[in-house]
Design an enzyme around this catalytic site. Structure first.
Site, PDB file in Angstrom:
ATOM      1  N   CYS A 100     -11.326  38.867 -17.927  1.00 57.54           N
ATOM      2  CA  CYS A 100     -12.118  37.624 -17.263  1.00 57.54           C
ATOM      3  C   CYS A 100     -13.730  37.838 -17.490  1.00 57.54           C
ATOM      4  O   CYS A 100     -14.124  38.993 -17.155  1.00 57.54           O
ATOM      5  CB  CYS A 100     -11.717  37.694 -15.913  1.00 57.54           C
ATOM      6  SG  CYS A 100     -12.686  38.104 -14.509  1.00 57.54           S
ATOM      7  N   GLU A 101     -14.168  36.704 -17.625  1.00 60.87           N
ATOM      8  CA  GLU A 101     -15.650  37.079 -17.981  1.00 60.87           C
ATOM      9  C   GLU A 101     -16.499  37.085 -16.531  1.00 60.87           C
ATOM     10  O   GLU A 101     -17.731  37.509 -16.927  1.00 60.87           O
ATOM     11  CB  GLU A 101     -16.369  35.814 -18.452  1.00 60.87           C
ATOM     12  CG  GLU A 101     -16.254  34.558 -17.861  1.00 60.87           C
ATOM     13  CD  GLU A 101     -16.997  33.166 -18.766  1.00 60.87           C
ATOM     14  OE1 GLU A 101     -16.768  33.251 -19.770  1.00 60.87           O
ATOM     15  OE2 GLU A 101     -17.187  32.194 -18.128  1.00 60.87           O
ATOM     16  N   HIS A 102     -15.929  36.979 -15.394  1.00 59.22           N
ATOM     17  CA  HIS A 102     -16.629  37.213 -14.153  1.00 59.22           C
ATOM     18  C   HIS A 102     -16.624  38.678 -13.901  1.00 59.22           C
ATOM     19  O   HIS A 102     -17.518  39.196 -13.029  1.00 59.22           O
ATOM     20  CB  HIS A 102     -16.173  36.338 -13.017  1.00 59.22           C
ATOM     21  CG  HIS A 102     -16.017  34.933 -13.275  1.00 59.22           C
ATOM     22  ND1 HIS A 102     -15.329  34.164 -12.917  1.00 59.22           N
ATOM     23  CD2 HIS A 102     -16.999  34.277 -13.906  1.00 59.22           C
ATOM     24  CE1 HIS A 102     -15.411  32.878 -13.456  1.00 59.22           C
ATOM     25  NE2 HIS A 102     -16.689  32.881 -14.075  1.00 59.22           N
ATOM     26  N   HIS A 103     -15.565  39.590 -13.981  1.00 53.46           N
ATOM     27  CA  HIS A 103     -15.395  40.983 -13.660  1.00 53.46           C
ATOM     28  C   HIS A 103     -15.116  41.841 -14.692  1.00 53.46           C
ATOM     29  O   HIS A 103     -14.873  43.101 -14.544  1.00 53.46           O
ATOM     30  CB  HIS A 103     -14.351  40.918 -12.549  1.00 53.46           C
ATOM     31  CG  HIS A 103     -14.347  40.095 -11.292  1.00 53.46           C
ATOM     32  ND1 HIS A 103     -13.991  38.736 -11.129  1.00 53.46           N
ATOM     33  CD2 HIS A 103     -15.073  40.311 -10.307  1.00 53.46           C
ATOM     34  CE1 HIS A 103     -14.097  38.240 -10.234  1.00 53.46           C
ATOM     35  NE2 HIS A 103     -14.866  39.094  -9.606  1.00 53.46           N
ATOM     36  N   GLN A 141      -9.392  31.569 -17.729  1.00 53.66           N
ATOM     37  CA  GLN A 141      -8.137  30.878 -18.309  1.00 53.66           C
ATOM     38  C   GLN A 141      -8.340  29.492 -18.670  1.00 53.66           C
ATOM     39  O   GLN A 141      -7.596  28.959 -19.362  1.00 53.66           O
ATOM     40  CB  GLN A 141      -7.035  31.252 -17.167  1.00 53.66           C
ATOM     41  CG  GLN A 141      -5.553  30.972 -17.713  1.00 53.66           C
ATOM     42  CD  GLN A 141      -4.358  31.085 -16.618  1.00 53.66           C
ATOM     43  OE1 GLN A 141      -4.860  32.142 -16.011  1.00 53.66           O
ATOM     44  NE2 GLN A 141      -3.544  30.329 -16.524  1.00 53.66           N
ATOM     45  N   HIS A 169      -4.085  37.717 -12.704  1.00 51.64           N
ATOM     46  CA  HIS A 169      -5.524  38.059 -13.028  1.00 51.64           C
ATOM     47  C   HIS A 169      -5.691  39.580 -12.332  1.00 51.64           C
ATOM     48  O   HIS A 169      -5.576  39.485 -11.021  1.00 51.64           O
ATOM     49  CB  HIS A 169      -6.262  37.199 -12.490  1.00 51.64           C
ATOM     50  CG  HIS A 169      -6.240  35.889 -13.336  1.00 51.64           C
ATOM     51  ND1 HIS A 169      -7.494  35.617 -14.101  1.00 51.64           N
ATOM     52  CD2 HIS A 169      -5.505  34.967 -13.470  1.00 51.64           C
ATOM     53  CE1 HIS A 169      -7.267  34.412 -14.706  1.00 51.64           C
ATOM     54  NE2 HIS A 169      -6.077  34.053 -14.600  1.00 51.64           N
ATOM     55  N   CYS A 171      -8.291  40.890 -11.500  1.00 51.05           N
ATOM     56  CA  CYS A 171      -9.454  40.634 -10.673  1.00 51.05           C
ATOM     57  C   CYS A 171      -9.170  40.166  -9.205  1.00 51.05           C
ATOM     58  O   CYS A 171      -9.854  40.458  -8.179  1.00 51.05           O
ATOM     59  CB  CYS A 171     -10.637  39.935 -11.208  1.00 51.05           C
ATOM     60  SG  CYS A 171     -10.237  38.168 -11.759  1.00 51.05           S
TER      61      CYS A 171
END
Ligand SMILES: [Zn+2]
Length: 211
Positions: A100-103, A141, A169, A171
């Site tokens: 995931c590109e946020h975490h 996703q 996920h 995260c």
């Protein structure tokens, strides 16, 4: 250890090696930063267990994002064949592992992909390779789902494409934001799959179990 696990491990190692020889400068640079991060987290990067960790993390990150070096359209074009078949082709239960590109934490699960050919079919093994080429990048996703759909639509120009992804996920799970073991489902359709009957048939077929 089962034989299939051994083969899988060998593939992973080869994956590392390939990226490794390609970008040693970047690995060294990332490793240096991770050494600083370990110190800032209150760890001692010189203790035995952590000595090689910065380099391992750097290599692992390069491997987990090697999709940037792949061209998914080229993968499809490399095995595109003229064929008069116009029925639904489904490749289901494709394993996905992404970040995931946020975490920068993993999300993983299964992708189900279908298309209805329009003069062209593609070698079946290429569909999971396209999924992997997009999954091995920093992702969300939702975008992963539409990128796979758009690539197949633009490259094969079929009568329709359907992509469903079910993923967990870390995260959300590790950070306790949602219930443990919750699964996120995303879907994207084009052409014939916009039509209820075709889409229902696809959904029914991906839920069907042989055993
Ligand atoms: Zn996240």
């Amino acid at each position: 250890m089962k034989k299939s696990n051994l083969v899988q491990n060998k593939k992973e190692v080869e994956g590392y090696k390939k990226v490794d020889t390609y970008n040693q400068t970047i690995i060294d640079s990332i490793a240096k930063k991770y050494k600083a991060i370990l110190t800032e987290l209150g760890e001692n990067p010189k203790r035995e267990g952590l000595l090689k960790t910065p380099e391992r993390v750097a290599k692992s990150l390069q491997y987990l994002t090697h999709g940037y070096d792949l061209n998914p359209s080229e993968i499809l074009n490399s095995a595109k064949f003229r064929e008069d078949y116009k029925q639904m082709v489904i490749v289901k239960d494709i394993e996905i592992y992404s970040l995931c590109e946020h975490h920068l934490l993993p999300f993983f699960g299964k992708a189900h992909v279908a298309y209805i050919p329009n003069n062209y079919i593609v070698g079946l093994s290429k569909i999971p390779r396209v999924v992997d080429a997009y999954a091995r990048r920093l992702q969300v996703q939702e975008r992963l789902t539409t990128e796979i759909r758009d690539c197949i639509q633009d490259t094969l120009e079929p009568l329709g494409v359907a992509v469903v992804i079910e993923a967990s996920h870390l995260c959300m799970q590790m950070r306790g934001i949602q219930k443990q073991n919750s699964v996120t489902t995303t879907s994207a359709f084009t052409g014939e799959f916009e039509n209820d009957r075709t889409r229902s048939e696809f959904i029914k077929l991906i839920q069907f179990k042989f055993h």
